[in-house]
Design an enzyme around this catalytic site. Structure first.
Site, PDB file in Angstrom:
ATOM      1  N   ASP A   1       0.859  -1.174   0.000  1.00 39.48           N
ATOM      2  CA  ASP A   1       0.000   0.000   0.000  1.00 39.48           C
ATOM      3  C   ASP A   1       0.904   1.236   0.000  1.00 39.48           C
ATOM      4  OD1 ASP A   1      -3.182   0.590   1.691  1.00 39.48           O
ATOM      5  OD2 ASP A   1      -2.112   1.740   0.168  1.00 39.48           O
TER       6      ASP A   1
HETATM    7  C1  GLC Z   1      -4.328   4.297  -0.172  1.00 38.96           C
HETATM    8  C2  GLC Z   1      -5.205   3.121   0.177  1.00 38.96           C
HETATM    9  C3  GLC Z   1      -5.250   2.048  -0.880  1.00 38.96           C
HETATM   10  C4  GLC Z   1      -5.047   2.645  -2.254  1.00 38.96           C
HETATM   11  C5  GLC Z   1      -3.645   3.224  -2.291  1.00 38.96           C
HETATM   12  C6  GLC Z   1      -3.345   3.901  -3.637  1.00 38.96           C
HETATM   13  O1  GLC Z   1      -3.636   4.724   0.957  1.00 38.96           O
HETATM   14  O2  GLC Z   1      -4.966   2.480   1.422  1.00 38.96           O
HETATM   15  O3  GLC Z   1      -6.522   1.404  -0.766  1.00 38.96           O
HETATM   16  O4  GLC Z   1      -5.180   1.644  -3.266  1.00 38.96           O
HETATM   17  O5  GLC Z   1      -3.411   4.156  -1.244  1.00 38.96           O
HETATM   18  O6  GLC Z   1      -4.154   5.032  -3.785  1.00 38.96           O
END
Ligand code: GLC
Length: 750
Positions: free
Chosen positions: A292
């Site tokens: 993430d």
């Molecule tokens: C965010 C979220 C995740 C998302 C990622 C990219 O923090 O936790 O669900 O896909 O970043 O935007």
């Protein structure tokens, strides 16, 4: 439904040979590049934007802004230093960068473009918690396919969804993004969404890889506070949080996103148990693990790594393939290999998985996106119709005393509340590009049924902040009306990532408006919009009819009106319990019995001394999992267990008759629950093991049959391995998790 699905969970010998050939040519720097995901653009440059806009206007061309690239991006792409992009949805920009990667780098490995398309790309569907409330996986597969069509048309080939985190704490804002509290329902929705995203025959001629997230246990955040510590047993990990991911992988998902949270004190992004032991050794899953957002770098504040170099080392060793945004791999991985702290073969394994995915998604054959496609595809009429269908089926009728609903078209309405004429918040917490102009409001929906003079609209108060309160106008409108229609609830930014709440009552001063309007004695219909279960015992007692409409996407207003006036009979059922009070949280149907169980309904302490009860409230939620009313009535009869004595290789077959005992057609979600009465570990009092959504005409009756392999009635035993144990079971078929016809069966010893 088109059954052509791309699955990414099987090895293809020809593709593996292509991977081998590429790997053999790659330098260490090029290998590291494939493990880097970044955003190619620099900070927004207003002058740059204005200049492009002016040129487009002067040339009479449609304006699609091409942001300024990061100063180092073109060189990085030519050097093969980047493997994928995050949230770039501009075909022209994608093609420009792709040309540099494919035509000007040494090996021509294409860039993969990932994006958060959580409940639609431009055709925004209801939030996922609402979509799950349809209990209609086939419908969700169609919705996910529309999302894939639109996303693929703008150049996305990797969708960072479905979010499959089981969530049992509505304080957690991200409960909005998932399927609710139950693993079994979560598995069904995970499969449907992966199939939809990974459908073939997209108009773009390209393919999409899904990315279930957040692996794993993110929804267990203590106190419902996002990004907080989680602490659950390995048995809970395996029986509650992992199953929807396994279902997504079995459906063919090509990647997974590691979560921010720790599991047994080891953050997911650097946790060998979940990234290697479970994913690779136990499940033999060949897909890509993506972190993430900056989760590698977050190992430092977690206190697992002293610096980014250590964070990169721990992550790669644990089994993380691609680092999103932070620069641990970009800055340190090559040197970690050269110093011998990270074995080259682990880097090769990671790169192999990335190349495998890029080959399987077809990027080498079709790296560029047709820049003329999106305008022809986005918001297509059939897509908008599907968004209306999903909104219809997602809404849950929680109360309808004296059959106040459906409303008469002759009714004079007082429409009161801050969400009746609201565009933006209907889009919910995860619409990547916000286009409120696409939304139909409740007032616009009402105008399909009523002339403007048939209602008075009073906003009465803002959604959240202590703004102007117009109680007098609300009361006056109510007194002048036949029926009051309250449209209340949360703004979209009160749920979703980083938006947890400690008080789940009506925000701001909305309850004061309800109190004042209720005092007029007029019948009240309340349409409640939110990204989560709310704690609304007072409102629930004051409203004669209560419709949970969630944040229902671009067709929200029309869907509400179609249900209020009876064109559509509501069929949604809750997938997360609605607590009576904050003090009950977490409350969920599949709880353990404890050594001192309360009576069935759960009563106050003074009725049952020294039982697992509260002094000041029953244990039962305000509205339970699986609950939802209809404008008709369904009767259940004749439960029959075909074979009450079952062997381990048998199938439990249970039938019941469902009758539409009302005057209008309706859809009912018939649910099957089981209980394993005695196990080598304690077992929940109920577990959902089947559901079927059926439509019955007035007076029609149907025998509904469930077939559940005994092999699916197991759990993680004392040795942490999956086991089905002989013994006595109960089974229910009914309309929700608290009622239904009960039977018993026995699983014999092998
Ligand atoms: C965010 C979220 C995740 C998302 C990622 C990219 O923090 O936790 O669900 O896909 O970043 O935007």
């Amino acid at each position: 439904m088109d059954n052509h699905i791309t699955t990414y969970n099987q090895l293809n010998p020809a593709a593996e040979a292509r991977v081998d050939a590429l790997l053999a040519q790659m330098t260490l720097a090029e290998k590291v590049g494939q493990l880097v995901q970044t955003n190619p653009f620099g900070p927004f440059d207003r002058d740059h934007y204005d200049a492009q806009k002016q040129t487009a206007e002067e040339n009479g061309e449609p304006f699609e802004y091409f942001p300024k690239l990061r100063h180092d991006m073109e060189d990085l792409l030519r050097a093969g230093g980047v493997g994928s992009f995050l949230n770039v949805t501009l075909p022209k920009a994608i093609n420009h960068c792709q040309r540099l990667a494919v035509e000007e780098s040494r090996l021509g490995i294409p860039i993969m473009v990932g994006s958060d398309v959580i409940h639609g790309y431009r055709t925004i569907f209801p939030i996922p918690l609402a979509e799950a409330s349809t209990w209609n996986p086939e419908l969700l597969e169609k919705a996910s396919r529309v999302a894939a069509e639109e996303a693929s048309a703008v150049g996305v080939d990797w969708i960072f969804a479905p979010m499959v985190d089981v969530a049992r704490d509505p304080r957690w804002g991200r409960i909005a993004e998932g399927a609710g509290e139950d693993p079994f329902l979560g598995m069904a929705m995970a499969r449907a969404r992966v199939r939809g995203f990974q459908t073939t025959h997209l108009a773009s001629g390209r393919r999409i890889a899904a990315c279930p997230k957040h692996y794993v246990g993110y929804g267990a955040a203590e106190a419902g506070r996002d990004y907080n510590t989680t602490d659950f047993s390995e048995r809970t990990l395996r029986d509650v949080y992992l199953p929807p991911f396994k279902a997504a992988f079995d459906a063919g998902a090509g990647s997974v996103m590691s979560a921010f949270n720790e599991i047994s004190s080891v953050p997911a992004t650097a946790n060998p148990l979940i990234l290697r032991t479970i994913l690779r050794d136990e499940w033999q899953w060949p897909g890509v693990v993506l972190s993430d957002y900056e989760a590698v770098k977050e190992l430092i504040p977690h206190g697992l790594a002293a610096d980014l170099r250590e964070a990169a080392r721990l992550s790669l060793l644990a089994g993380l393939d691609i680092e999103m945004i932070s620069d641990g791999y970009h800055n340190h991985l090559a040197e970690l290999v050269e110093s011998g702290e990270v074995p080259l073969e682990l880097v090769d394994e990671a790169v192999r998985r990335v190349l495998r995915l890029k080959i399987a998604v077809g990027l080498f054959e079709k790296p560029y996106v047709d820049e003329s496609l999106a305008p022809k595809l986005i918001l297509r009429p059939d897509f908008r119709e599907l968004a209306l269908d999903v909104a219809h089926e997602s809404m849950v009728l929680l109360k309808n005393d004296n059959d106040l609903l459906p409303l008469s078209p002759q009714a004079r309405l007082a429409v009161i509340g801050p969400l009746a004429n609201n565009h933006k918040d209907m889009l919910g917490c995860w619409s990547l590009h916000t286009h409120p102009e696409d939304v139909e409001t409740v007032l616009e929906g009402l105008s399909v049924y009523l002339p403007d003079e048939a209602w008075t609209y009073v906003p009465a108060c803002p959604i959240r902040e202590d703004g102007p309160l117009d109680i007098a106008a609300a009361v006056a409108a109510a007194q002048d009306a036949d029926v009051v229609l309250l449209v209340l609830g949360e703004s979209a930014d009160m749920s979703g990532e980083g938006h947890s709440r400690t008080d789940l009552g009506l925000p701001g001063r909305q309850q004061e408006v309800v109190d004042a309007v209720a005092a007029t004695g007029k019948p009240i219909v309340c349409v409640l919009m939110s990204g989560r279960p709310l704690v609304i015992p007072q409102l629930a007692s004051q409203a004669d009819a209560l419709l949970c409409a969630w944040h229902a996407g671009i067709r929200a207003g029309r869907a509400v009106a179609d249900i209020l006036f009876g064109t559509v009979n509501p069929s949604g059922k809750l997938t997360a319990s609605w607590p009576r009070s904050m003090g009950q949280i977490p409350t969920y149907y599949s709880h353990k019995n404890t050594g001192r169980p309360a009576s069935e309904a759960g009563t106050k302490q003074f009725a049952e001394s020294f039982k697992s009860v509260y002094i000041d409230a029953p244990n039962s939620p305000l509205f339970p999992f699986g609950y939802g009313l209809s404008y008709t009535r369904f009767a259940y009869s004749d439960l029959h267990i075909v074979q009450p004595e079952l062997g381990l290789d048998d199938t439990l077959t249970v039938t019941a008759t469902v009758t539409n005992a009302g005057e209008r057609a309706g859809a009912e979600v018939v649910q099957l629950y089981v209980r394993d009465l005695v196990g080598s570990v304690t077992r929940p009092v109920k577990e959902l093991k089947g559901f079927q959504k059926i439509t019955l005409q007035p007076g029609e009756k149907r025998t509904v049959s469930f077939a559940v392999p005994v092999s699916e009635l197991g759990f993680t035993g004392l040795d942490m391995r999956y086991v089905v144990e002989p013994g006595d079971f109960k089974v229910w078929i009914g309309p929700d998790s608290t009622s239904g016809l009960e039977g018993s069966f026995h699983i014999k010893k092998a």
